[in-house]
Structures are given as C-alpha cells and as structure tokens.
Write an enzyme that holds these catalytic residues in place. Structure first.
Site, PDB file in Angstrom:
ATOM      1  N   ASN A   9       0.699  -1.045   0.058  1.00  0.00           N
ATOM      2  CA  ASN A   9      -0.091  -0.072   0.026  1.00  0.00           C
ATOM      3  C   ASN A   9       0.817   1.415   0.186  1.00  0.00           C
ATOM      4  O   ASN A   9       1.544   1.564   1.204  1.00  0.00           O
ATOM      5  CB  ASN A   9      -1.015  -0.092   1.452  1.00  0.00           C
ATOM      6  CG  ASN A   9      -1.622   1.283   1.470  1.00  0.00           C
ATOM      7  OD1 ASN A   9      -2.052   2.052   0.557  1.00  0.00           O
ATOM      8  ND2 ASN A   9      -2.255   1.248   2.706  1.00  0.00           N
ATOM      9  N   LYS A  11       0.110   4.329  -0.190  1.00  0.00           N
ATOM     10  CA  LYS A  11      -0.709   5.305   0.359  1.00  0.00           C
ATOM     11  C   LYS A  11      -0.432   6.728  -0.670  1.00  0.00           C
ATOM     12  O   LYS A  11      -0.355   6.291  -1.686  1.00  0.00           O
ATOM     13  CB  LYS A  11      -0.189   5.690   1.750  1.00  0.00           C
ATOM     14  CG  LYS A  11      -0.369   4.363   2.650  1.00  0.00           C
ATOM     15  CD  LYS A  11       0.051   4.570   4.083  1.00  0.00           C
ATOM     16  CE  LYS A  11      -0.164   3.351   4.728  1.00  0.00           C
ATOM     17  NZ  LYS A  11       0.036   3.476   6.191  1.00  0.00           N
ATOM     18  N   HIS A  93      -9.347   1.337   5.234  1.00  0.00           N
ATOM     19  CA  HIS A  93      -8.284   1.493   5.903  1.00  0.00           C
ATOM     20  C   HIS A  93      -8.358   2.440   6.750  1.00  0.00           C
ATOM     21  O   HIS A  93      -9.294   3.374   6.773  1.00  0.00           O
ATOM     22  CB  HIS A  93      -6.983   2.012   4.701  1.00  0.00           C
ATOM     23  CG  HIS A  93      -5.934   1.868   5.442  1.00  0.00           C
ATOM     24  ND1 HIS A  93      -5.425   2.863   6.183  1.00  0.00           N
ATOM     25  CD2 HIS A  93      -4.680   0.944   5.265  1.00  0.00           C
ATOM     26  CE1 HIS A  93      -4.160   2.639   6.591  1.00  0.00           C
ATOM     27  NE2 HIS A  93      -3.661   1.567   6.020  1.00  0.00           N
ATOM     28  N   GLU A  95      -6.826   4.632   7.921  1.00  0.00           N
ATOM     29  CA  GLU A  95      -6.627   6.314   7.550  1.00  0.00           C
ATOM     30  C   GLU A  95      -7.825   6.810   6.650  1.00  0.00           C
ATOM     31  O   GLU A  95      -8.225   8.146   6.847  1.00  0.00           O
ATOM     32  CB  GLU A  95      -5.452   6.567   6.563  1.00  0.00           C
ATOM     33  CG  GLU A  95      -4.365   6.248   7.595  1.00  0.00           C
ATOM     34  CD  GLU A  95      -2.748   5.532   6.564  1.00  0.00           C
ATOM     35  OE1 GLU A  95      -2.773   5.546   5.466  1.00  0.00           O
ATOM     36  OE2 GLU A  95      -1.975   5.102   7.680  1.00  0.00           O
ATOM     37  N   GLU A 163      -5.303  -4.861  10.849  1.00  0.00           N
ATOM     38  CA  GLU A 163      -4.349  -3.639  10.866  1.00  0.00           C
ATOM     39  C   GLU A 163      -4.841  -2.903  12.315  1.00  0.00           C
ATOM     40  O   GLU A 163      -5.461  -1.839  12.177  1.00  0.00           O
ATOM     41  CB  GLU A 163      -4.350  -2.839   9.740  1.00  0.00           C
ATOM     42  CG  GLU A 163      -3.966  -3.344   8.474  1.00  0.00           C
ATOM     43  CD  GLU A 163      -3.660  -2.533   7.264  1.00  0.00           C
ATOM     44  OE1 GLU A 163      -2.540  -2.933   6.934  1.00  0.00           O
ATOM     45  OE2 GLU A 163      -4.055  -1.302   7.196  1.00  0.00           O
ATOM     46  N   GLY A 169       2.551   2.147  10.652  1.00  0.00           N
ATOM     47  CA  GLY A 169       3.430   3.349  10.575  1.00  0.00           C
ATOM     48  C   GLY A 169       4.476   3.672  11.741  1.00  0.00           C
ATOM     49  O   GLY A 169       4.986   4.688  11.943  1.00  0.00           O
ATOM     50  N   SER A 209       3.270  -1.934  10.213  1.00  0.00           N
ATOM     51  CA  SER A 209       5.055  -1.994  10.742  1.00  0.00           C
ATOM     52  C   SER A 209       5.534  -3.514  10.455  1.00  0.00           C
ATOM     53  O   SER A 209       6.512  -4.053  10.868  1.00  0.00           O
ATOM     54  CB  SER A 209       5.081  -1.769  12.063  1.00  0.00           C
ATOM     55  OG  SER A 209       4.719  -0.348  12.173  1.00  0.00           O
TER      56      SER A 209
END
Ligand code: PGA
Length: 249
Positions: A9, A11, A93, A95, A163, A169, A209
């Site tokens: 991904n 992003k 996701h 985000e 996730e 991250g 991660s």
C-alpha cells in the site's frame, strides 16, 4: 489451499520516479507460491499496470466510490479502477475511516461496488490503542467485520486485513499471540457467517509495521496468509525480502 498474498500500500506516496521500484520488483518476480499486489496512488495506476504487465504482479486501488458514476468530484469508481488495470482495491483502511469519517456501512457499500465490478476487496479492520487497552479488541473487530463485509463475499472476491491502528507506521507490532488471537477470531467469524468452505477460503492479511526483520515470525502465525505492507512496500529491496519470507513460510 489459500494462496499467500503480499500486498503493498503506497498510500499518498510516489510520482513517476517511483515506477522504477516497480520495475525492479517486476524483475524479481513472479513467485510460484505468492501473489504480489501493489496499490500505488490512483495517478500511477495505469502506468503501474503497464509496468507489471505479463509479470504476474498485479496492481490495485486504495479506495473507490460506492456508485458506478456520477456527480462526485474527486472520487473514483470501481469500474474506473478496473479500466486503469486494477485487480483489487483496499477498502476501509483506518486512514480512510479517520480522515474521511468512513463508517462500516460506507465500507460495505464500496465493497459491494468493487465486487460487482470484478475487483477483489481488501477490507481492513483494526482497533485503536485505547480499544486494545480497554480489552475491546475482539468486540471492535467483530463489529467491523459484520458491518463492513457484504453478503456476496467469497474466497475469490474478499480478503480481510487485520491492521491494529496503533501498529501502522509506528514500528510497534502486536505480539505473535495477539496477532494469532485476532486472526483466529476473524476466521471463526467468517466461517460462522459464510459457512466453513467460504470462511476457510478467504485470505487474512496482517498489516502494521511489517518489515523484512519481522516478516518471517509474523508469517509463522496460524491464519496469517500474508501481509498488507505500507512503508516497507515503497522500496523494492524491502518488499522483495518480505515476499521471500512469505514464500518460505
Ligand atoms: P505500515 O502501514 O506498514 O507502514 O505500518 C501498513 C498499512 O497501513 O497498510
């Protein structure tokens, strides 16, 4: 048997220059045992699809709209992703859920549109640190699964990515037991809702991660069929090492 999957991904990272990473990756694969998918930003999708043509690597989108077309400035439909060469799309996701206030029902509507267009929907679920510390992880995941996954799902068109938000991250990763507990829970929920055959055929990815240094141990956890990789998918050498760890798992 579920085929293993390494999904990258990117992003909101990458302009034309980033396609060279994809070209390096394309020279290292196809893999006989692992499906490799890269989800670049929408602006690169078409060129990325061209760059991996005939290599066995596929490309996907990072989001789509629930409608097939219409007055939705800035949005992209599932059919448009297909037209640009996508075979899959990441949906829900964390985000997107945070930045765009996407709710489970929005994710479900998008997943329906994606599946209707012939895309594989990678539906993301995951708890916040607060929810984990309050011992609410499985409740949260259970609600996201029942709310976000459409009834038409099969082992062919659905992939679920676990996730944990606090692991994305950050360099922090849950323990292997924690990953296993959630993946076993997701598998059991899918079997209960869709029956054993379908429930067992859906691939479950871990994301948050994942790096070359921790991939092997994560891939050893039961019901982990691969990874959804953010940061480490931007460099072909790192992502290749993760694919190789998955091949050996
Ligand atoms: P990360 O992101 O690998 O950079 O933690 C994973 C993701 O958000 O899909």
């Amino acid at each position: 048997m579920r085929r293993k999957l390494a999904a990258g991904n990117w992003k909101m990272n990458g302009t034309t220059a980033a396609l060279s990473e994809l070209e390096v990756l394309a020279r290292s694969f196809p893999s006989p045992t692992v499906d490799v998918l890269i989800c670049p930003p929408a602006t690169l999708l078409h060129r990325a699809a061209e760059a991996v043509r005939d290599t066995g690597i596929t490309v996907g989108g990072q989001d789509c709209h629930a409608a097939t077309s219409g007055a939705h400035t800035g949005d992209i439909s599932a059919d448009m992703l297909v037209d640009a060469g996508a075979k899959a799309v990441i949906l829900g996701h964390s985000e997107r859920r945070e930045d765009h206030d996407e709710q489970n029902e929005d994710v479900r509507a998008k997943a329906r549109a994606a599946m209707d267009a012939g895309l594989k929907a990678i539906i993301c679920v995951g708890e916040s640190l607060e929810q984990r510390e309050a011992a609410n992880t499985l409740d949260i995941i259970g609600g996201q699964l029942s709310g976000s996954i459409p009834d038409q799902s099969t082992g062919e068109n659905l992939i679920v990515a676990y996730e944990p938000i606090w692991a994305i991250g950050t360099g922090k990763v849950p323990t292997l037991n924690e990953i296993g507990e959630v993946h076993d829970f997701i598998r059991a929920r899918l079997e209960r809702r869709f029956g054993e055959g379908v429930g067992r055929s859906v691939r479950l990815l871990y994301g948050g991660s994942v790096k070359p240094s921790n991939a092997t141990e994560i891939f050893g956890v039961s019901n982990v069929d691969g990874a959804l990789v953010g940061g480490a998918s931007l460099k072909a050498t790192d992502f290749s090492a993760i694919v190789e760890a998955l091949e050996k798992a």
